[in-house]
Each structure stands twice: as structure tokens, then as C-alpha cells.
Design a protein around this motif. Sequence first.
Motif, PDB file in Angstrom:
ATOM      1  N   UNK A   1       0.778  -1.386  -0.113  1.00  0.00           N
ATOM      2  CA  UNK A   1      -0.020  -0.024  -0.101  1.00  0.00           C
ATOM      3  C   UNK A   1       0.842   1.264   0.084  1.00  0.00           C
ATOM      4  N   UNK A   2       1.900   1.182   0.677  1.00  0.00           N
ATOM      5  CA  UNK A   2       2.818   2.454   0.739  1.00  0.00           C
ATOM      6  C   UNK A   2       3.400   2.772  -0.621  1.00  0.00           C
ATOM      7  N   UNK A   3       3.987   1.575  -0.861  1.00  0.00           N
ATOM      8  CA  UNK A   3       4.717   1.807  -2.367  1.00  0.00           C
ATOM      9  C   UNK A   3       3.869   2.218  -3.436  1.00  0.00           C
ATOM     10  N   UNK A   4       2.288   1.506  -3.535  1.00  0.00           N
ATOM     11  CA  UNK A   4       1.409   2.130  -4.441  1.00  0.00           C
ATOM     12  C   UNK A   4       1.220   3.697  -4.209  1.00  0.00           C
ATOM     13  N   UNK A   5       1.097   4.025  -3.070  1.00  0.00           N
ATOM     14  CA  UNK A   5       0.668   5.505  -2.718  1.00  0.00           C
ATOM     15  C   UNK A   5       2.037   6.262  -3.211  1.00  0.00           C
ATOM     16  N   UNK A   6       3.183   5.723  -3.008  1.00  0.00           N
ATOM     17  CA  UNK A   6       4.320   6.609  -3.276  1.00  0.00           C
ATOM     18  C   UNK A   6       4.508   6.574  -4.740  1.00  0.00           C
TER      19      UNK A   6
END
Length: 740
Positions: A126-131
Amino acid sequence: MSSAASVTNLWTTTHNNVIQLVDMVAIESNHMLSGNKTLCFTGRHHMSIKPKTTSPLSLTQMKINVPRTLAFSSANKKGRAEVDALTGDKTFTEYTWSFHFPESNVDFSHLDSKANLSGGGGGDHQNVASVLEKLSALRSHLLAAEKWNASRLQLCDSKYLECATNLIHYMALRSLDIEQLNSYLASLGLSSLDNNNLAVLSSLDATINLLMNSPYSQRNDSNNAYPKKHKEGKSTKKNDKGRVFSYKELLLGKLGEGRSTHIMVTVGKEATESETFINDILKAGASVIRINCAHGDPSIWGEIIKRVRRASQMLEMPCRVLMDLAGPKLRTGTLKPGPCVMKVSPKKDAYGNVVSPAVVWLSLTGTEPPAHLSPDATVYVQDQEFLAGLQIGDSVRLCDARGKKKTLRISKEFDVFSSTGFVAECFDTAYIESGTKLCVKGKKGRRLVGVVVDVPPKESFVRLKVGDLLVITREGSFDEPCVTVPGAHRLTCPSGYLFDSVKPGETIGFDDGKTWGVIKGSSPSEVIVSITHAGPKGTKLGSEKSINIPQSDIRFKGLTSKDIKDLEFVASHADIVGISFIRDVHDISVLRQELKKRKLHELGIVLKIETESGFENLSLILLEAMKCSNPLGVMIARGDLAVECGWERLASIQEEIVAICKVARVPVVLATQVLESLVKSGVPSRAEITDAANGKRVSCVMLNKGKHIVEAVSMLDTILHTKLVYKKPHSENLHCSASH
């Protein structure tokens, strides 16, 4: 309006609630955001690109082209505005944007930079997708900035088009607060977004590609939330460095093998008084000679340049000539010269006993002492016969300016080119002036007489102490009696700007900030200053010293009438012209017109940044200058810059200028007080050495003239081109240290 083929950029003004809408058409759909995501540009700089959330961004100070003006109804405070077009035509309106930098951090509370990245949990995905979504939005922001300034980029010369584009990308990136985004990228082992500034967009693309191919990215190829795959930028890091070097060589010339930084040396009239001076500084490592048009005249400049060309050809060492136009700088006027007398004094101990005699060079006019000799005084005589009759051990008698009898004892003889010079020792203080007769007993009792000539006048100055009053008078009225402040020190200023603009209460600095005062009163012909800062024993202030009034809004012309006149000489004799006191785009426009009028397309241009306005407008100044095909560079003139902007800000301003010029691939010259103690006294300070080492980060370092300039050039050359060698520790030593 399709969001897949365009991006809607909204800029909300806080005063009249007007939104400017820019329809970005013809940009690849895989570079754009999908769905209802929009990029908003407001006066704030917080960047939070959460899914399906409108995010405020901001651009830098640039004039941008806006195709439509839309009205905004402020009734709906949730941001869903009713937008009605005011005009149906597609004419472009020009707006001026001002620099705004974020004061608060970005909201990245939904990102966990300390997450366990090795576990591959859902939170990581989720973090990587958001970044990735943030990076894609950031990329759209850079492309929007480029599109907005398309008309400005089209005016740039072809050789600078890529530089100008990269500069716009960088300033758009800098307008956002990406500190926490950089922190998260660092936790993934990726480089900061603002580290690789030679190619901002390519660096951003590389970061996106790395994240998309990481095991933590759950990419859905059918989803257009961020690009599937960005093509690698055309320019690699190696090619970018090659371009930087090509721009440096274009302006400053090629360097010898193993050298990467040029050394520039300021020279004056002293270069015409020595046959070996130019040769010596070129051999020591100088590759650019600077002439300041604020001093001297075309006859002196021409002689210096002739000697530089001759020495460069003879030594087979390329050397370019830069001539600085004086610019609209405020300076003190010329004081009446002092008497033509020199003091020759031996070294004495605390009790007044002579420790060592004064060393005097005795020769014909223009015959300089050998390079290894540093005499305390130089005495010229006009009689060749007198010198021919001198021998080592002779005693030369004279009657000095005070009527006292003194003696010079000849100790050494040197053959210098086609002439002969002597070293004499003086064991008692003497004051020698032009016309002083020198007598010596020659062979067979013959009496030889020589006459001293060309003793330079003593430099005139006023010594200012704290509490003193100084009256600055318009040039031309100096001889009139001063009835305003009887007994005050007096100086002149040739510029009328000073008397027309200053106000009581403003601070005023002299000689690069060595002396400070406060203006107590002014009139059309006089300015009265109370001295507030000076040395314990007072500080000297002489002719042609700088005057700075940081608080005053003095509006100078970009090029003065003298500058335009001097430009004619520069165009036919020099390789590079230095433009002093650049303040805004208008100054560059005037310069471009003068260069175009004279068809000077190959003349190098160095823009001197020495005012706060010049620093604040640097990006716009560079974009305007890139409309010319001329080789381009920037000089950080730290003397006036520190006085104008404040000592405490100088370091950060210097770093900012270097960063912006690196992005624009513009060569930088670091100037003012580099190794100054070494140049003047022969011994450097420790801080000067580290300051000089910082010159490795720029294209050229400039030294000012001084008694020990040759030694300073040699040391600077060593500092700049000595590579650091780190010795690898022995593995057994590591084991030993670990065991203990």
C-alpha cells in the motif's frame, strides 16, 4: 475534457477567488493521472497526493501562458466550484508568479518509512502504491510546468533548450515540500529526488521504474493510476557530465590533463611594469586573466592583453581574457594623490635596534627584480652611466626628503634581460622622493651622480573611527568649503543615484563592509554619515572603494554609458565580458540588444550575481540569457553579495546559486577573498584553505591581485587538483580491533 488525455491544473488566488484552468492536451495518457484526480496550484506548498484527493501545489516565479480565465463561485466551500468561462477565445494571458517555498512538512502520515520492507506485507504494498501515485502526480507537475513555459523555451537558443527545460523542471520540483517523500525513498534504498539535478525528469522516471519493478509493487497493468513503464531518459549520467564540461570549455577554454577547475587571476597596471609577471602566473596555473574596467584605461588594458597573448603563445598554455564592465556600482571618488615619497625602513627590535637592513632594488625604470627577490622598496634612476659604474661594496650617499644624510650599501648585482639591477641595504630610515640625488665615488676617484625618478604618489585616504562624521559630496563640488559639518571627514561620489535615493536612518557600508555607518541627513549635493563600525584604531577608506546601501531601493540602469563605451573595446580584444550588478530580466534584455547590435555571438558572457534581487531572480535571468547563443557563465561575487544580503546568509545563498547553475549546466566562477591572506601577506589561514578546496565544486575560482599572487596561484592549483587517497585498513587490524 478527458482526464485521460489531459491534466486539469487549478491555481487558486487568495484575493479574488479566481481559478486559472489550464487544459494540458497532447500529453501522453500514460503520464497523466486517471479518474477524478487533479493537481491544484495554490499559494501553499503542501503536497499530499492521496487517492482521489485534490492536492495543492505551487510553481516558481515565472511568467506563464494561460489559455483561459475562469470565474469561481465561492459559495461552495468544499471546493466543488461552479466554473463558467468568461471568454471564448483562445488568446493567452500572461501572469507573473513569485517564489514561494514551503514552510510546513508534507502530510505523509499514511506512509511508514520504518516499515519492515523485507516482509512483503500488505502495508508495504500500500505504501509503495501510494508513493508511485505521488511520483506520477509529481511527474505531471513537471510536465505541466514545461508546457506552461513552452513559449519561453521556444525562444531559447537550441544549445540551451535542454538546459532551460531542466531548469524549469527543477524549479517546479523545488516549489514542493518533498522532504518526507525523500525520507521514504531513502528507506527503500533509493536516491533523493533532488540529488540528480543534471536530469531531473530522467531521475524521476528512473525512480518510478525501480519502484514499479520492485517486489512490493502490486501493479495492475489495466490501471492508469500511474504509468506502466517510463522510457529511460535520453541522457545518461555520463552524458550529462559531458555536457557540463562542454559548456565549461565553451566559455573558459580547455584545461590541461588532470585539471578540472580553472583559475582566474585579476591583474592591473602592475602587469605592465614587469616583463615576467604574466609568464609567472600562467606557469603557476592560471588559465583566465581578468581585467576590471572600473580601473585603468584602454591603453593599460591593451598592453595587458598583448602580454597575455604573447605569453600564452610562447608557453603553449591556453589562456582567455575576461573584462569586467564596471556597472552601476556606487564607489567613492578619487582623492587627491599624496606626495611622491617612499619610506625605506630597516627592521628593528623592541628597543629600536636594527635587526636587519631594508632591502632596496636599484635599477632603471621598468626593470623588475628577479622573481625570488622581495625587496622592501624599489628605487628607479634615469642614468644608465650611473648604474654601469656601480660595484658590489659601493656606498651610495643621498640627502633624503627631510634633509638628513643617508647611505645605501650595494650588496648584490643581477642581470635582468638586457639591463642590470642592484640590491642595496639601508641601515637607517630614509624618505626618498623623485629628484633625490644619489652620489657614489667611482673608479679613479670619479664621482657618479644619479637622480631618482618615478616615485609613485602615496595613496590618499581618510581614517574613520566609530563616532566620526563623514560627508559624501557630489563629484565636482568637493573643493567648495563644507559649511554643513565643519571638521568632518570628506569624500566624493561620482554617481548621482546616491544623492537622489538615500534617506536618513538607512545603513551604509564602505569597502566591502569594512566600515559601516548610518545616514543622518541628505541633500541633492551631500550625504552625512555617522560611523558606527570601524577598526579599534580606525579603518582606512580611500579612492574607488565600494559603497553599499542594502536598505535603499536604488534603481540602477543595467548598462551605464561607460559600460557601452567599454564594450566596444572588450568586443575587439577580450574573450569574455563580465556584466556587473545584474538585478533582473530587464538588465539581460538590454545586454542582448547591445550584443545583437554589434553581432557579438561568440563573446562569452559572465553574469555577476552580487545583489539580493539578482539572486532572487536568478532562474529568470538565466532563462532570458539563454535566448543568446553566447557562451554563458555566472560569477558569485561574494564581496558585494555579503554586504547586500547579510553575512549570515552568504553561505546558503552561495549553495543555492551553485545548485541552480548546476541544474542549468551553467559554469560558475567563485570570487572574492579566496586565499586573501596568502595573496597579501604570504601566509594563508586554515579557513581559507578549506574555502579554496570548495572550489572543486565549481568551474573556476578567482584570485584578486596582491604581492604574493604567484605563490597563491600555485597553492590554489595544488589544492584544486590534488586527489584524496584513502588507504584501505588491513583486515588483520580490523580483526584485532574487533577482538578487543
